[in-house]
Design a protein around this motif. Structure first.
Motif, PDB file in Angstrom:
ATOM      1  N   ARG A  84       9.237   5.880  -1.567  1.00 34.39           N
ATOM      2  CA  ARG A  84       9.289   7.256  -1.463  1.00 34.39           C
ATOM      3  C   ARG A  84      10.452   8.100  -1.945  1.00 34.39           C
ATOM      4  O   ARG A  84      10.339   9.187  -2.552  1.00 34.39           O
ATOM      5  CB  ARG A  84       9.297   7.765   0.100  1.00 34.39           C
ATOM      6  CG  ARG A  84       7.922   7.801   0.581  1.00 34.39           C
ATOM      7  CD  ARG A  84       8.087   8.608   2.180  1.00 34.39           C
ATOM      8  NE  ARG A  84       8.296   7.711   3.587  1.00 34.39           N
ATOM      9  CZ  ARG A  84       7.428   7.593   4.071  1.00 34.39           C
ATOM     10  NH1 ARG A  84       6.106   8.131   4.180  1.00 34.39           N
ATOM     11  NH2 ARG A  84       7.264   6.668   5.215  1.00 34.39           N
ATOM     12  N   TRP A 101      -0.306  10.377   3.433  1.00 32.04           N
ATOM     13  CA  TRP A 101       0.896  10.319   2.413  1.00 32.04           C
ATOM     14  C   TRP A 101       0.193   9.199   1.447  1.00 32.04           C
ATOM     15  O   TRP A 101       0.032   7.926   1.710  1.00 32.04           O
ATOM     16  CB  TRP A 101       2.314   9.839   3.257  1.00 32.04           C
ATOM     17  CG  TRP A 101       3.419  10.037   2.363  1.00 32.04           C
ATOM     18  CD1 TRP A 101       3.670   9.497   0.960  1.00 32.04           C
ATOM     19  CD2 TRP A 101       4.538  10.803   2.890  1.00 32.04           C
ATOM     20  NE1 TRP A 101       4.901   9.999   0.603  1.00 32.04           N
ATOM     21  CE2 TRP A 101       5.442  10.685   1.668  1.00 32.04           C
ATOM     22  CE3 TRP A 101       4.937  11.520   3.965  1.00 32.04           C
ATOM     23  CZ2 TRP A 101       6.699  11.346   1.822  1.00 32.04           C
ATOM     24  CZ3 TRP A 101       6.218  11.938   4.123  1.00 32.04           C
ATOM     25  CH2 TRP A 101       6.994  11.878   2.912  1.00 32.04           C
ATOM     26  N   GLU A 109      -0.593   5.684   5.090  1.00 35.55           N
ATOM     27  CA  GLU A 109       0.400   6.037   3.907  1.00 35.55           C
ATOM     28  C   GLU A 109      -0.057   4.862   2.922  1.00 35.55           C
ATOM     29  O   GLU A 109       0.022   3.747   3.130  1.00 35.55           O
ATOM     30  CB  GLU A 109       1.787   5.522   4.426  1.00 35.55           C
ATOM     31  CG  GLU A 109       2.338   6.565   5.435  1.00 35.55           C
ATOM     32  CD  GLU A 109       3.789   6.041   6.217  1.00 35.55           C
ATOM     33  OE1 GLU A 109       4.678   6.324   6.054  1.00 35.55           O
ATOM     34  OE2 GLU A 109       3.480   5.196   7.243  1.00 35.55           O
ATOM     35  N   ASP A 129       9.296   3.217   2.376  1.00 32.52           N
ATOM     36  CA  ASP A 129      10.120   4.051   2.681  1.00 32.52           C
ATOM     37  C   ASP A 129      11.333   4.178   1.171  1.00 32.52           C
ATOM     38  O   ASP A 129      11.596   5.277   1.004  1.00 32.52           O
ATOM     39  CB  ASP A 129      11.217   3.805   3.666  1.00 32.52           C
ATOM     40  CG  ASP A 129      10.203   4.004   4.926  1.00 32.52           C
ATOM     41  OD1 ASP A 129       9.054   4.787   5.073  1.00 32.52           O
ATOM     42  OD2 ASP A 129      10.689   3.494   6.121  1.00 32.52           O
ATOM     43  N   ILE A 150       1.294   7.615  -2.706  1.00 31.61           N
ATOM     44  CA  ILE A 150       2.181   7.742  -3.843  1.00 31.61           C
ATOM     45  C   ILE A 150       1.231   6.522  -4.778  1.00 31.61           C
ATOM     46  O   ILE A 150       0.985   5.963  -4.596  1.00 31.61           O
ATOM     47  CB  ILE A 150       3.303   6.975  -3.439  1.00 31.61           C
ATOM     48  CG1 ILE A 150       3.928   7.462  -2.204  1.00 31.61           C
ATOM     49  CG2 ILE A 150       4.429   6.815  -4.688  1.00 31.61           C
ATOM     50  CD1 ILE A 150       5.463   6.437  -1.593  1.00 31.61           C
ATOM     51  N   GLN A 198       2.811  11.906  -3.820  1.00 29.44           N
ATOM     52  CA  GLN A 198       4.100  11.732  -4.578  1.00 29.44           C
ATOM     53  C   GLN A 198       3.826  10.792  -5.845  1.00 29.44           C
ATOM     54  O   GLN A 198       2.795  10.091  -5.881  1.00 29.44           O
ATOM     55  CB  GLN A 198       5.201  11.157  -3.955  1.00 29.44           C
ATOM     56  CG  GLN A 198       5.824  12.124  -2.768  1.00 29.44           C
ATOM     57  CD  GLN A 198       7.107  11.383  -2.235  1.00 29.44           C
ATOM     58  OE1 GLN A 198       6.868  10.558  -1.326  1.00 29.44           O
ATOM     59  NE2 GLN A 198       8.476  11.336  -2.760  1.00 29.44           N
TER      60      GLN A 198
END
Length: 287
Positions: free
Chosen positions: A256, A163, A107, A253, A165, A200
């Protein structure tokens, strides 16, 4: 996580070093557990060294030489192997590429650039040109090669779940050419979709959010604690202190939740890629 196959000893210096270590250990009739007995390391760590996936620390090299009676061979070649692993990477980053491959999930938070595992060679070249202009061509080539080698992770059958971001400015505000950015964003969209990964974007209108400063890469493993790689302009560190790892976990978290949905983020990537592609096509047309 499925067991990884034994590497080809001719693939790299670390693979050769690990294969020789395994050969000497098995010749002595020792299991991994027997080999590390009396050291400060575990059998799983030694197994990763034998597969060429982790560096040999000097204390363990001395222990191995003593146990196998190899007259200092593994300690003498310890630094040579470490140097080979560092080609194209900073010294404190040398373990990260192998840890990425071992992880069950990765992540990432990158507020300034496209994450390294998603970069094209042209994008990486542009980063070096604008961000580190004094880099020699030889060093730049090594860094780009090392960055592309990390991307082979996507070819692994047991690759980690991924994942990422980023901030919207990563795709909007760039000194790179339209054609480079079009190719880069098209690459991101294709890779994320083909690997069932998640990407994201934190919109520019979201001024306050967790992890506003610096980067974070959270690595989760099947049989060991989570690790966090945090990076700044000229320094980076691996964080394994559980309370601090938990803080990064909680902040990620929350981040996100502050970002656009994966679907909306990919739509934004597609739109930006089309805009760059149209601009690149216009620039390519004769006047």
């Amino acid at each position: 996580m499925p067991a990884k196959k034994d590497p080809d000893a001719s693939e790299s210096i670390p693979s050769f070093y690990g294969a020789e270590l395994r050969y000497r250990r098995e010749l002595a009739g020792l299991t991994l557990e027997q080999m590390v007995e009396g050291s400060f390391r575990g059998a799983s760590y030694l197994s990763l060294i034998e597969r060429g996936e982790r560096r040999m620390p000097p204390d363990l090299a001395r222990h191995v030489d003593k146990k196998l009676g190899t007259d200092g061979f593994f300690e003498r070649r310890c630094e040579d192997t470490a140097k080979a692993r560092r080609v194209g990477h900073s010294a404190n980053f040398e373990d990260v590429p192998d840890l990425e491959k071992q992880a069950m999930s990765l992540e990432e938070w990158q507020p300034e650039i496209i994450p390294g595992l998603l970069q094209t060679a042209a994008y990486m070249s542009g980063l070096i040109r604008h961000g580190a202009p004094y880099t020699t061509p030889e060093t730049a080539a090594e860094r780009i090669s090392a960055r592309m080698a990390r991307a082979k992770l996507w070819e692994l059958p047991d690759r980690p779940q991924y994942w990422a971001i980023v901030r919207e400015s990563v795709i909007r505000n760039t000194p790179l050419s339209a054609v480079v950015m079009a190719e880069q964003l098209e690459h991101v969209a294709a890779l994320i979709r083909s690997t069932q990964s998640v990407f994201q974007i934190v919109p520019e209108t979201t001024f306050w959010h967790p992890l506003r400063r610096g980067t974070a890469k959270i690595m989760t493993f099947a049989d060991s604690p989570q690790l966090v790689w945090a990076d700044g302009n000229f320094v980076g560190q691996m964080i394994d202190y559980p309370p601090l790892v938990r803080q990064y976990r909680q902040a990620y978290d929350l981040l996100r939740a502050a970002a656009l949905s994966p679907e909306a983020s990919l739509a934004l990537i597609d739109e930006a890629a089309r805009t760059y592609r149209d601009e690149a096509d216009k620039e390519a047309r004769p006047a």
